[in-house]
Scaffold this active site. Structure first.
Site, PDB file in Angstrom:
ATOM      1  N   GLU A  12       7.524  -4.881  -5.480  1.00  0.00           N
ATOM      2  CA  GLU A  12       6.341  -4.486  -5.261  1.00  0.00           C
ATOM      3  C   GLU A  12       6.283  -3.804  -3.795  1.00  0.00           C
ATOM      4  O   GLU A  12       7.208  -4.271  -2.634  1.00  0.00           O
ATOM      5  CB  GLU A  12       5.467  -5.636  -4.733  1.00  0.00           C
ATOM      6  N   GLU A  17       5.801 -14.475  -5.888  1.00  0.00           N
ATOM      7  CA  GLU A  17       5.533 -14.717  -4.805  1.00  0.00           C
ATOM      8  C   GLU A  17       5.292 -16.058  -4.801  1.00  0.00           C
ATOM      9  O   GLU A  17       4.053 -16.528  -4.160  1.00  0.00           O
ATOM     10  CB  GLU A  17       4.918 -14.161  -4.529  1.00  0.00           C
TER      11      GLU A  17
HETATM   12  C1  FCB Z   1       0.888  -9.266  -3.424  1.00  0.00           C
HETATM   13  C2  FCB Z   1       0.426  -9.470  -5.168  1.00  0.00           C
HETATM   14  C3  FCB Z   1      -0.149  -8.378  -6.132  1.00  0.00           C
HETATM   15  C4  FCB Z   1      -1.304  -7.735  -5.157  1.00  0.00           C
HETATM   16  C5  FCB Z   1      -0.428  -7.075  -3.839  1.00  0.00           C
HETATM   17  C6  FCB Z   1      -1.471  -6.246  -3.015  1.00  0.00           C
HETATM   18  O1  FCB Z   1       0.859 -10.338  -2.605  1.00  0.00           O
HETATM   19  O2  FCB Z   1       2.005 -10.182  -5.685  1.00  0.00           O
HETATM   20  O3  FCB Z   1      -0.970  -9.625  -6.754  1.00  0.00           O
HETATM   21  O4  FCB Z   1      -2.217  -8.534  -5.079  1.00  0.00           O
HETATM   22  O5  FCB Z   1       0.118  -8.706  -2.922  1.00  0.00           O
END
Ligand code: FCB
Length: 465
Positions: A364, A166
């Protein structure tokens, strides 16, 4: 009827060094911006819990890998800590770190879990930040040297690398909206940080390829579909600008090796183009990835603010649009984020139609829950809401794959409740519950569900959970 996923689908979860390792200043590790910021302003962190208070992966890694195995993970992502591996940022490698990461990688492989290794997860070594952070091109070079050390040390066993997680977040957080250190609010500096991050990415990709280690390298982007809240042309235009700023400014260099011309025109109009050097375009072109990780949590709902184009500098995207909340949408009642499962399908469709259907996976996706302890029964968190969340996202993912998307896996954020940026333990995300004080781990109901799903490579449609 069963939602069956492709053969060899990656089932697993993601985490990061700064959120799990702990031992922030032990084992030869130097401070990151997080250690530093916490020491300066503990009140900016929920309940004043700082980055030293984690699930202690640095010590509990063997136990945690056994849990990953129990959850039937065939793959797992974490990051390496630059500050641990090269404490002064650009010089000698710390042997204790090498031995820790070697053991970790070896144990994952011994358990049949493929390591996905990310090189940078918001954890800039403090010394590098003091040298100017991503605003300084020397830091770009230092990062590339760090990356090269990692490839050389671990690349014989690690075959899935990621340069950044990110990359927009340190830009937004650190240079636009004041939710990460160094708490700067300045669009021009933010644009430079974003640009240099992608140069660092490209340099690492280029160097990795030269090594010919037989693996693949990618980047992890949080793709946030930007939907206009109405058919009004101003809202649509604002949504397009948000998409350019937050998605395509990373997606295009990562998948096409260049920036969207529309973005460059916009920045030029506002005199916010970062300084380029000869050779930059060629370098960016070398940064096209083998594999894209997609983090998806929620979409942006864009409404144009009063004036579409504010002629005054400095330019701030917030002047163009409001985002996120939209009345009438399904919300996560325990955290306040919108839940919009088709977003995952929209991202896959976009990648298929506009970016040549790259190899990708969901790196994620997850659901944070406040005070999750209230859902405990007989010692286990009964998180049916999380099962429903994952299951419904997987259904949309399945549909994308059925329509031809090249999506190879699904990783959940996250394996075990962990420390979050400023929010510390406010929102719990794990398949495994962490008792912070005793460091005890207990698998939640969702963990059991996920283990079954991974073992069966899918799940039945009608039986819930
Ligand atoms: C994302 C991040 C991760 C975590 C999640 C909830 O943006 O990559 O580190 O904090 O959110």
């Amino acid at each position: 009827m069963h939602y069956q996923f492709p053969h060899n689908f990656w089932w697993g979860s993601a985490s990061s060094a700064p959120q799990t390792e702990g031992d922030s200043l032990n084992g030869g590790k130097s401070a990151t911006i997080w250690d530093h910021w916490f020491s300066q302003q503990p009140s900016r962190f929920h309940q004043q819990i700082g980055p030293a208070e984690t699930s202690g992966f640095y010590r509990h890694w063997r136990e945690d890998i056994a849990l990953l195995k129990q959850l039937n993970h065939n793959s797992f992502r974490t990051s390496l800590s630059w500050a641990r591996l090269i404490p002064d940022g650009s010089g000698a490698v710390n042997p204790q770190a090498v031995s820790f990461y070697n053991q970790l990688i070896d144990e994952l492989l011994a358990q049949g879990i493929t390591p996905f290794i990310n090189l940078f997860h918001f954890d800039m070594p403090l010394v590098m930040q003091q040298a100017g952070g991503w605003e300084n091109r020397e830091v770009v070079n230092a990062y590339a040297r760090y990356a090269d050390h990692c490839f050389q040390l671990f690349g014989d066993r690690v075959k899935h690398w990621f340069t950044f997680n990110e990359p927009i977040v340190p830009v937004e957080g650190g240079y636009l909206y004041d939710f990460h250190y160094p708490n700067v609010v300045d669009f021009r500096r933010a644009a430079t940080v974003a640009y240099h991050t992608m140069l660092a990415h490209a340099l690492a990709v280029k160097n990795y390829r030269q090594r010919q280690q037989g693996g693949e390298i990618g980047i992890i982007l949080n793709l946030t579909p930007s939907y206009a809240r109405s058919e009004h042309p101003a809202d649509k235009q604002a949504a397009n600008i948000a998409d350019l700023m937050f998605n395509r400014s990373f997606l295009d260099p990562a998948l096409r090796g260049s920036y969207p011309p529309e973005l460059l025109t916009l920045l030029k109009r506002h005199q916010q183009l970062p300084l380029c050097q000869p050779g930059d375009s060629e370098l960016l072109a070398a940064g096209v990835v083998d594999l894209l990780g997609i983090n998806y949590y929620q979409p942006r709902r864009i409404k144009c603010r009063d004036s579409l184009v504010n002629p005054d500098s400095p330019f701030m995207p917030e002047w163009f649009f409001d985002h996120y909340e939209m009345p009438g949408r399904k919300m996560n009642p325990y955290r306040g984020w919108e839940i919009y499962e088709p977003g995952i399908y929209d991202i896959l469709t976009l990648l298929r139609e506009n970016y040549g259907n790259p190899r990708c996976f969901i790196s994620e996706n997850g659901m944070g829950v406040e005070n999750e302890q209230r859902f405990a029964q007989h010692g286990q968190i009964q998180d049916d809401y999380r099962i429903e969340f994952v299951r419904e996202h997987l259904q949309w993912l399945h549909r994308g794959i059925a329509e031809g998307s090249n999506c190879l896996g699904y990783h959940m954020w996250t394996f075990i409740d962990n420390w979050s940026w400023c929010n510390a333990y406010k929102n719990r995300y794990g398949f495994v519950q962490l008792d912070l004080a005793s460091q005890q781990r207990s698998i939640k109901k969702s963990g059991e569900w996920f283990a079954r799903t991974a073992a069966e490579n899918g799940f039945p449609v009608n039986i819930f959970p």
